[in-house]
Scaffold this motif. Structure first.
Motif, PDB file in Angstrom:
ATOM      1  N   CYS A  83      50.562  40.341  37.631  1.00  0.00           N
ATOM      2  CA  CYS A  83      50.259  41.689  38.098  1.00  0.00           C
ATOM      3  C   CYS A  83      49.293  41.611  39.271  1.00  0.00           C
ATOM      4  O   CYS A  83      48.808  40.532  39.618  1.00  0.00           O
ATOM      5  CB  CYS A  83      49.660  42.549  36.987  1.00  0.00           C
ATOM      6  N   GLN A  84      49.004  42.740  39.871  1.00  0.00           N
ATOM      7  CA  GLN A  84      47.986  42.801  40.900  1.00  0.00           C
ATOM      8  C   GLN A  84      46.599  42.660  40.252  1.00  0.00           C
ATOM      9  O   GLN A  84      46.403  43.017  39.093  1.00  0.00           O
ATOM     10  CB  GLN A  84      48.053  44.117  41.659  1.00  0.00           C
ATOM     11  N   TYR A  85      45.656  42.182  41.037  1.00  0.00           N
ATOM     12  CA  TYR A  85      44.299  41.973  40.525  1.00  0.00           C
ATOM     13  C   TYR A  85      43.677  43.292  40.057  1.00  0.00           C
ATOM     14  O   TYR A  85      43.009  43.335  39.029  1.00  0.00           O
ATOM     15  CB  TYR A  85      43.441  41.337  41.617  1.00  0.00           C
ATOM     16  N   LYS A  86      43.948  44.368  40.782  1.00  0.00           N
ATOM     17  CA  LYS A  86      43.374  45.669  40.424  1.00  0.00           C
ATOM     18  C   LYS A  86      43.913  46.194  39.103  1.00  0.00           C
ATOM     19  O   LYS A  86      43.303  47.071  38.472  1.00  0.00           O
ATOM     20  CB  LYS A  86      43.627  46.688  41.530  1.00  0.00           C
ATOM     21  N   ASP A  87      45.043  45.656  38.656  1.00  0.00           N
ATOM     22  CA  ASP A  87      45.668  46.109  37.411  1.00  0.00           C
ATOM     23  C   ASP A  87      45.415  45.159  36.245  1.00  0.00           C
ATOM     24  O   ASP A  87      46.049  45.262  35.195  1.00  0.00           O
ATOM     25  CB  ASP A  87      47.178  46.260  37.603  1.00  0.00           C
ATOM     26  N   ARG A  88      44.481  44.237  36.417  1.00  0.00           N
ATOM     27  CA  ARG A  88      44.265  43.208  35.393  1.00  0.00           C
ATOM     28  C   ARG A  88      43.795  43.794  34.060  1.00  0.00           C
ATOM     29  O   ARG A  88      44.092  43.246  32.995  1.00  0.00           O
ATOM     30  CB  ARG A  88      43.280  42.153  35.890  1.00  0.00           C
ATOM     31  N   VAL A 107      49.926  25.400  51.175  1.00  0.00           N
ATOM     32  CA  VAL A 107      51.353  25.665  50.986  1.00  0.00           C
ATOM     33  C   VAL A 107      51.896  26.478  52.158  1.00  0.00           C
ATOM     34  O   VAL A 107      51.244  27.390  52.656  1.00  0.00           O
ATOM     35  CB  VAL A 107      51.556  26.430  49.659  1.00  0.00           C
ATOM     36  N   LYS A 108      53.122  26.175  52.584  1.00  0.00           N
ATOM     37  CA  LYS A 108      53.719  26.891  53.716  1.00  0.00           C
ATOM     38  C   LYS A 108      54.386  28.200  53.292  1.00  0.00           C
ATOM     39  O   LYS A 108      54.282  29.207  53.988  1.00  0.00           O
ATOM     40  CB  LYS A 108      54.740  25.994  54.423  1.00  0.00           C
ATOM     41  N   ASN A 109      55.095  28.178  52.169  1.00  0.00           N
ATOM     42  CA  ASN A 109      55.829  29.353  51.692  1.00  0.00           C
ATOM     43  C   ASN A 109      55.550  29.550  50.212  1.00  0.00           C
ATOM     44  O   ASN A 109      55.693  28.614  49.418  1.00  0.00           O
ATOM     45  CB  ASN A 109      57.337  29.180  51.895  1.00  0.00           C
ATOM     46  N   LEU A 110      55.179  30.773  49.845  1.00  0.00           N
ATOM     47  CA  LEU A 110      54.816  31.089  48.470  1.00  0.00           C
ATOM     48  C   LEU A 110      55.777  32.135  47.910  1.00  0.00           C
ATOM     49  O   LEU A 110      55.961  33.202  48.495  1.00  0.00           O
ATOM     50  CB  LEU A 110      53.383  31.636  48.421  1.00  0.00           C
ATOM     51  N   VAL A 111      56.388  31.820  46.767  1.00  0.00           N
ATOM     52  CA  VAL A 111      57.276  32.755  46.075  1.00  0.00           C
ATOM     53  C   VAL A 111      56.579  33.183  44.781  1.00  0.00           C
ATOM     54  O   VAL A 111      56.219  32.343  43.950  1.00  0.00           O
ATOM     55  CB  VAL A 111      58.639  32.116  45.741  1.00  0.00           C
ATOM     56  N   LEU A 112      56.397  34.498  44.622  1.00  0.00           N
ATOM     57  CA  LEU A 112      55.715  35.042  43.451  1.00  0.00           C
ATOM     58  C   LEU A 112      56.730  35.718  42.528  1.00  0.00           C
ATOM     59  O   LEU A 112      57.524  36.548  42.977  1.00  0.00           O
ATOM     60  CB  LEU A 112      54.648  36.061  43.880  1.00  0.00           C
ATOM     61  N   TYR A 113      56.678  35.367  41.244  1.00  0.00           N
ATOM     62  CA  TYR A 113      57.604  35.951  40.273  1.00  0.00           C
ATOM     63  C   TYR A 113      56.984  35.951  38.887  1.00  0.00           C
ATOM     64  O   TYR A 113      55.788  35.735  38.742  1.00  0.00           O
ATOM     65  CB  TYR A 113      58.948  35.248  40.300  1.00  0.00           C
ATOM     66  N   HIS A 114      57.797  36.205  37.853  1.00  0.00           N
ATOM     67  CA  HIS A 114      57.338  36.306  36.467  1.00  0.00           C
ATOM     68  C   HIS A 114      56.284  37.411  36.353  1.00  0.00           C
ATOM     69  O   HIS A 114      55.173  37.191  35.890  1.00  0.00           O
ATOM     70  CB  HIS A 114      56.789  34.978  35.958  1.00  0.00           C
ATOM     71  N   THR A 115      56.672  38.603  36.754  1.00  0.00           N
ATOM     72  CA  THR A 115      55.744  39.719  36.831  1.00  0.00           C
ATOM     73  C   THR A 115      55.990  40.748  35.728  1.00  0.00           C
ATOM     74  O   THR A 115      57.005  40.725  35.034  1.00  0.00           O
ATOM     75  CB  THR A 115      55.893  40.444  38.186  1.00  0.00           C
ATOM     76  N   GLU A 116      55.026  41.692  35.629  1.00  0.00           N
ATOM     77  CA  GLU A 116      55.260  42.885  34.819  1.00  0.00           C
ATOM     78  C   GLU A 116      56.358  43.703  35.501  1.00  0.00           C
ATOM     79  O   GLU A 116      56.678  43.476  36.664  1.00  0.00           O
ATOM     80  CB  GLU A 116      53.964  43.688  34.676  1.00  0.00           C
ATOM     81  N   ASP A 117      56.935  44.656  34.769  1.00  0.00           N
ATOM     82  CA  ASP A 117      58.092  45.377  35.309  1.00  0.00           C
ATOM     83  C   ASP A 117      57.863  46.885  35.443  1.00  0.00           C
ATOM     84  O   ASP A 117      58.822  47.658  35.458  1.00  0.00           O
ATOM     85  CB  ASP A 117      59.333  45.116  34.460  1.00  0.00           C
ATOM     86  N   TYR A 166      52.550  43.705  46.183  1.00  0.00           N
ATOM     87  CA  TYR A 166      52.202  42.309  45.913  1.00  0.00           C
ATOM     88  C   TYR A 166      52.046  41.529  47.215  1.00  0.00           C
ATOM     89  O   TYR A 166      51.141  40.696  47.357  1.00  0.00           O
ATOM     90  CB  TYR A 166      53.271  41.648  45.037  1.00  0.00           C
ATOM     91  N   SER A 167      52.929  41.794  48.169  1.00  0.00           N
ATOM     92  CA  SER A 167      52.848  41.095  49.457  1.00  0.00           C
ATOM     93  C   SER A 167      51.553  41.444  50.177  1.00  0.00           C
ATOM     94  O   SER A 167      50.913  40.575  50.792  1.00  0.00           O
ATOM     95  CB  SER A 167      54.046  41.458  50.334  1.00  0.00           C
ATOM     96  N   ALA A 168      51.162  42.709  50.108  1.00  0.00           N
ATOM     97  CA  ALA A 168      49.928  43.143  50.766  1.00  0.00           C
ATOM     98  C   ALA A 168      48.712  42.480  50.139  1.00  0.00           C
ATOM     99  O   ALA A 168      47.800  42.017  50.840  1.00  0.00           O
ATOM    100  CB  ALA A 168      49.808  44.662  50.696  1.00  0.00           C
ATOM    101  N   GLU A 169      48.683  42.409  48.817  1.00  0.00           N
ATOM    102  CA  GLU A 169      47.548  41.757  48.159  1.00  0.00           C
ATOM    103  C   GLU A 169      47.524  40.270  48.467  1.00  0.00           C
ATOM    104  O   GLU A 169      46.464  39.699  48.750  1.00  0.00           O
ATOM    105  CB  GLU A 169      47.612  41.966  46.643  1.00  0.00           C
ATOM    106  N   ALA A 170      48.687  39.631  48.442  1.00  0.00           N
ATOM    107  CA  ALA A 170      48.747  38.199  48.733  1.00  0.00           C
ATOM    108  C   ALA A 170      48.239  37.903  50.134  1.00  0.00           C
ATOM    109  O   ALA A 170      47.555  36.894  50.367  1.00  0.00           O
ATOM    110  CB  ALA A 170      50.175  37.691  48.575  1.00  0.00           C
ATOM    111  N   GLY A 171      48.565  38.784  51.080  1.00  0.00           N
ATOM    112  CA  GLY A 171      48.164  38.573  52.463  1.00  0.00           C
ATOM    113  C   GLY A 171      46.665  38.588  52.693  1.00  0.00           C
ATOM    114  O   GLY A 171      46.190  38.123  53.739  1.00  0.00           O
ATOM    115  N   LYS A 172      45.920  39.082  51.735  1.00  0.00           N
ATOM    116  CA  LYS A 172      44.461  39.092  51.868  1.00  0.00           C
ATOM    117  C   LYS A 172      43.859  37.709  51.617  1.00  0.00           C
ATOM    118  O   LYS A 172      42.737  37.435  52.049  1.00  0.00           O
ATOM    119  CB  LYS A 172      43.855  40.088  50.877  1.00  0.00           C
TER     120      LYS A 172
END
Length: 268
Positions: A195-200, A225-235, A245-251
């Motif tokens: 999940c996002q950090y704000k939703d922990r 790492v050059k390319n990061l794939v994020l999965y196994h998330t809440e739905d 998720y992309s916006a948070e990762a970009g920080k």
């Protein structure tokens, strides 16, 4: 061209997307499958992608949780059925650790037709992997590694291709320093981000031994790492998951971030 097809992106109890699993299309046209979700829904996911079983002779199973291993039984049944009908040539290889091997043997013996189970051990071969052990698969060297899970025993793997590409699957739990050699400077790193950090406080990822997008992204930055794939998330946020998720990762991470939907194809 190598391609990554994400069959599912959700955690075990997800109902709005399929459980996390995927396959790689390699440069020689062969297919390499990883995990299979929690049931025969895997057959539909593969059918939608146009998956050609005859091109798939290698599979890796990370661990024995229901959302990863139960679909493997259906894959084994499907392949055995194709073999019995003369529609599959060659051997189907499954790579996993000892616990998963015993689970697969026990469940298939109990649930498959006799003629299908007769293929197990001869034409469908389950290879028990040890931590750090390597085997050759089409166009790459596969190295399995223990992620030292605090729950069920779990392995990730690293694929090293002849052209230098390094593809690493960390499984579905947080990174352990034991595995730095397999993840550091990876061209592609597949990591869970529950999940996002704000939703922990809402989703309680740490209680489930999972990470947030923030931790997964900080890890990728640290490892170069050059390319990061994020999965196994809440739905619960599928409509906005990719963007948020992309916006948070970009920080926290300056490489390329992918937050795929089910059935999305990513060129490697």
């Amino acid at each position: 061209m190598r391609k990554l097809t994400i069959l599912g992106t959700g955690f075990a109890m997800a109902t709005k997307c399929f459980n996390t699993c995927f396959f790689l299309e390699l440069e020689d046209g062969s297919l390499f499958l990883t995990d299979a979700g929690g049931g025969n829904g895997i057959l539909r996911q593969l059918e939608v992608t146009g998956f050609d079983y005859q091109k798939c002779h290698h599979m890796f199973v990370t661990h024995g949780h229901t959302d990863h291993v139960l679909g493997v039984i259906w894959i084994m049944r499907k392949v055995a059925d194709l073999m019995n009908k003369g529609k599959y040539e060659g051997t189907f290889h499954i790579y996993c650790h000892d616990v998963v091997k015993e689970m697969l043997l026990t469940m298939t013996k109990m649930t498959l037709k006799k003629k299908d189970f007769a293929r197990v051990g001869t034409d469908i071969v389950i290879h028990e992997m040890k931590d750090g052990q390597s085997v050759e698969v089409p166009t790459a060297k596969l190295t399995a590694f223990d992620i030292l899970s605090t729950k069920a025993k779990q392995f990730g793997y690293c694929l090293n291709f002849a052209d230098g590409m390094k593809f690493t699957c960390l499984g579905d739990e947080p990174y352990n320093e034991h595995d730095r050699v397999y993840a550091e400077q990876a061209d592609w790193l597949l990591a869970e981000a529950f999940c996002q950090y704000k939703d922990r406080e809402v989703f309680k990822p740490y209680e489930k031994n999972h990470s947030t997008v923030k931790e997964a992204s900080e890890l990728a930055e640290q490892l170069g790492v050059k390319n990061l794939v994020l999965y196994h998330t809440e739905d619960k946020h599928l409509d906005t998951r990719k963007q948020e998720y992309s916006a948070e990762a970009g920080k926290y991470y300056h490489g390329n971030v992918y937050v795929p939907d089910d059935l999305e194809v990513i060129p490697l």
